[in-house]
Write a protein that holds these residues in place. Structure first.
Motif, PDB file in Angstrom:
ATOM      1  N   VAL A  21     108.282   6.794  -1.166  1.00  0.00           N
ATOM      2  CA  VAL A  21     109.219   6.637  -0.053  1.00  0.00           C
ATOM      3  C   VAL A  21     109.044   7.826   0.889  1.00  0.00           C
ATOM      4  CG1 VAL A  21     111.629   6.484   0.589  1.00  0.00           C
ATOM      5  CG2 VAL A  21     110.842   5.415  -1.520  1.00  0.00           C
ATOM      6  N   GLU A  22     108.806   7.544   2.157  1.00  0.00           N
ATOM      7  CA  GLU A  22     108.601   8.630   3.121  1.00  0.00           C
ATOM      8  C   GLU A  22     109.909   8.977   3.823  1.00  0.00           C
ATOM      9  OE1 GLU A  22     105.684   7.276   5.837  1.00  0.00           O
ATOM     10  OE2 GLU A  22     104.025   7.799   4.514  1.00  0.00           O
ATOM     11  N   GLU A  51     112.500   9.409   6.940  1.00  0.00           N
ATOM     12  CA  GLU A  51     112.799   8.472   8.036  1.00  0.00           C
ATOM     13  C   GLU A  51     112.002   8.812   9.300  1.00  0.00           C
ATOM     14  OE1 GLU A  51     114.460   5.643   8.311  1.00  0.00           O
ATOM     15  OE2 GLU A  51     114.788   5.711   6.156  1.00  0.00           O
ATOM     16  N   LEU A  67     107.377  -1.689   6.227  1.00  0.00           N
ATOM     17  CA  LEU A  67     108.126  -0.951   5.199  1.00  0.00           C
ATOM     18  C   LEU A  67     107.367  -0.879   3.874  1.00  0.00           C
ATOM     19  CD1 LEU A  67     111.702  -2.390   5.935  1.00  0.00           C
ATOM     20  CD2 LEU A  67     110.972  -0.023   6.235  1.00  0.00           C
ATOM     21  N   THR A  68     106.813  -2.007   3.443  1.00  0.00           N
ATOM     22  CA  THR A  68     106.208  -2.033   2.104  1.00  0.00           C
ATOM     23  C   THR A  68     104.734  -1.631   2.099  1.00  0.00           C
ATOM     24  OG1 THR A  68     105.696  -4.384   2.321  1.00  0.00           O
ATOM     25  CG2 THR A  68     107.787  -3.816   1.266  1.00  0.00           C
ATOM     26  N   GLU A  71     104.376   2.015   5.020  1.00  0.00           N
ATOM     27  CA  GLU A  71     105.147   3.189   4.601  1.00  0.00           C
ATOM     28  C   GLU A  71     105.198   3.327   3.088  1.00  0.00           C
ATOM     29  OE1 GLU A  71     108.924   2.756   6.539  1.00  0.00           O
ATOM     30  OE2 GLU A  71     107.998   2.673   8.520  1.00  0.00           O
ATOM     31  N   ARG A 124     107.035   1.702   0.807  1.00  0.00           N
ATOM     32  CA  ARG A 124     108.335   1.596   0.132  1.00  0.00           C
ATOM     33  C   ARG A 124     108.318   0.454  -0.875  1.00  0.00           C
ATOM     34  NH1 ARG A 124     112.239   4.420   3.231  1.00  0.00           N
ATOM     35  NH2 ARG A 124     111.442   4.982   5.295  1.00  0.00           N
ATOM     36  N   SER A 125     109.253   0.511  -1.828  1.00  0.00           N
ATOM     37  CA  SER A 125     109.369  -0.573  -2.807  1.00  0.00           C
ATOM     38  C   SER A 125     110.040  -1.777  -2.147  1.00  0.00           C
ATOM     39  CB  SER A 125     110.200  -0.115  -3.995  1.00  0.00           C
ATOM     40  OG  SER A 125     111.537   0.066  -3.574  1.00  0.00           O
ATOM     41  N   GLU A 141     113.758  -1.158  -1.804  1.00  0.00           N
ATOM     42  CA  GLU A 141     114.055  -0.277  -0.674  1.00  0.00           C
ATOM     43  C   GLU A 141     113.933  -1.033   0.648  1.00  0.00           C
ATOM     44  OE1 GLU A 141     114.621   3.872   0.725  1.00  0.00           O
ATOM     45  OE2 GLU A 141     114.870   2.847  -1.181  1.00  0.00           O
ATOM     46  N   ALA A 142     112.856  -1.819   0.764  1.00  0.00           N
ATOM     47  CA  ALA A 142     112.637  -2.591   1.995  1.00  0.00           C
ATOM     48  C   ALA A 142     113.766  -3.591   2.214  1.00  0.00           C
ATOM     49  CB  ALA A 142     111.300  -3.326   1.919  1.00  0.00           C
TER      50      ALA A 142
END
Lengths: 210, 173
Positions: free
Chosen positions: B103-104, B106, B133-134, B137, B139-140, B143-144
């Protein structure tokens, strides 16, 4: 991966830079034309319709041949081009050519619904089978051409190859079949296009991914 | 500095004729171009692998380049093809390692969106958003889903549909 790793990869690839024969779209289009002509000659061996040599063919048949030829050129040319990747090369020519051929199908359906023709004109399925057979060489040529190339949209390229093969087959069978009934021509001579498109879409993409 | 298209055309034509030095120079230019191209189009850990794969693809398919045509549109089409392929492979990776997904911050996410491939702007926003997002970036799915306001199932469906549409747009402007 470090910069040294990249340098090493580049050294390795450049050491392997044997001369290659460039596959231009022009040579592919010429190959396609040769294969299509060979398919027509194959159809001629089976026996072209008698009125072909007397210029007595009805206008409707000229129209059918024109639309199928246009579709074969658009879809075949598109498939040949798609072996060479290029951003900005997407074209909608085949869609318009398919629209033209669809008018034949529409005319056939109108004739059938209006009861002015019988769609089960003798030999209908035979025409479809021979039409598909006449398109086989085009299908194989385009599959091999695409396999040798680098299609970045394998599904679309495969579908175009199938449509082109079907159009060549439909053209060839129209030179052979003596029927002038629109309900026959607009259904059975066009079915090879549908069969080719389905075969291309289902069979080729797996072979074309790289 | 990125090489001019006409220089790349000349080098590639020479490379196709077997000129190793020209080919080496071209591959160096292509590596630099690809490094800029892939930056912020995929999770940073995968950029180098993607450049490597694309250079190998360029090598394997160099006979498909027509020297009468511009070089970069050819390279860009191959780069996009490999990029979408890598995004698809990430789907499988995520299913295995979702809990470990990166996760990066914001601010980084905002920067990523600013430099995205124009192809993504052709997708419906809901699909483009979850792909960014997935896959960009890293993200899981959970999270997305939280960020996008979509359910986890919808995130997966939208990623799948979006990647399919991207694949159909590879050669578009």
């Amino acid at each position: 991966m470090t910069m040294a790793d990249f340098d090493s990869l580049i050294d390795e690839l450049s050491a392997d830079a044997a001369p290659v024969k460039v596959a231009t779209s022009r040579s592919g289009r010429i190959g396609l034309l040769v294969v299509a002509l060979a398919s027509f000659i194959f159809a001629a061996v089976k026996g072209w319709r008698a009125d072909l040599w007397t210029a007595l063919m009805p206008t409707q048949l000229w129209l059918t041949l024109g639309l199928l030829g246009l579709l074969a050129a658009a879809a075949g040319g598109g498939a040949v081009r798609m072996a060479r990747p290029q951003v900005g090369a997407a074209s909608s020519g085949t869609g318009w050519a398919l629209g033209g051929v669809a008018t034949l199908l529409l005319a056939a359906l109108v004739a059938i619904v209006g009861g002015s023709h019988d769609a089960s004109v003798a030999g209908g399925w035979r025409c479809t089978a021979y039409g598909s057979l006449f398109g086989l060489a085009t299908f194989l040529f385009l599959a091999a051409w695409l396999k040798r190339g680098a299609p970045v949209q394998p599904e679309r390229a495969a579908t175009l190859a199938g449509i082109a093969a079907g159009a060549v087959g439909g053209f060839a069978i129209s030179l052979d079949c003596p029927s002038n009934a629109i309900a026959h021509v607009g259904i059975y001579h066009l079915l090879p296009i549908l069969i080719g498109a389905a075969a291309g879409r289902l069979l080729l993409p797996r072979l074309l991914r790289w | 500095m990125i090489a001019r298209d006409e220089d790349c055309r000349r080098l590639m034509a020479a490379a196709q004729a077997g000129d190793k030095a020209a080919y080496r120079a071209l591959l160096g230019d292509a590596r630099d171009w690809l490094a800029r191209y892939y930056a912020r189009r995929i999770v940073p850990q995968l950029v180098d692998d993607l450049i490597q794969e694309t250079l190998i693809s360029l090598h394997a398919k160099r006979a498909t380049y027509d020297p009468a045509r511009p070089f970069y549109p050819w390279l860009a089409a191959i780069a996009r093809y490999r990029w979408i392929d890598a995004l698809r492979k990430q789907v499988a990776m995520d299913e295995l390692h979702e809990a470990d997904a990166m996760v990066e911050a914001e601010e980084d996410a905002v920067l990523s969106r600013l430099s995205l491939d124009s192809l993504l702007t052709r997708l419906p926003p809901a699909q483009a958003n979850v792909i960014v997002l997935t896959r960009v970036e890293g993200r899981s799915v959970t999270e997305a889903a939280r960020i996008s306001g979509q359910t986890e199932s919808l995130v997966k469906v939208n990623v799948h549909r979006g990647l399919k549409k991207l694949a159909a747009l590879v050669e578009s402007e």
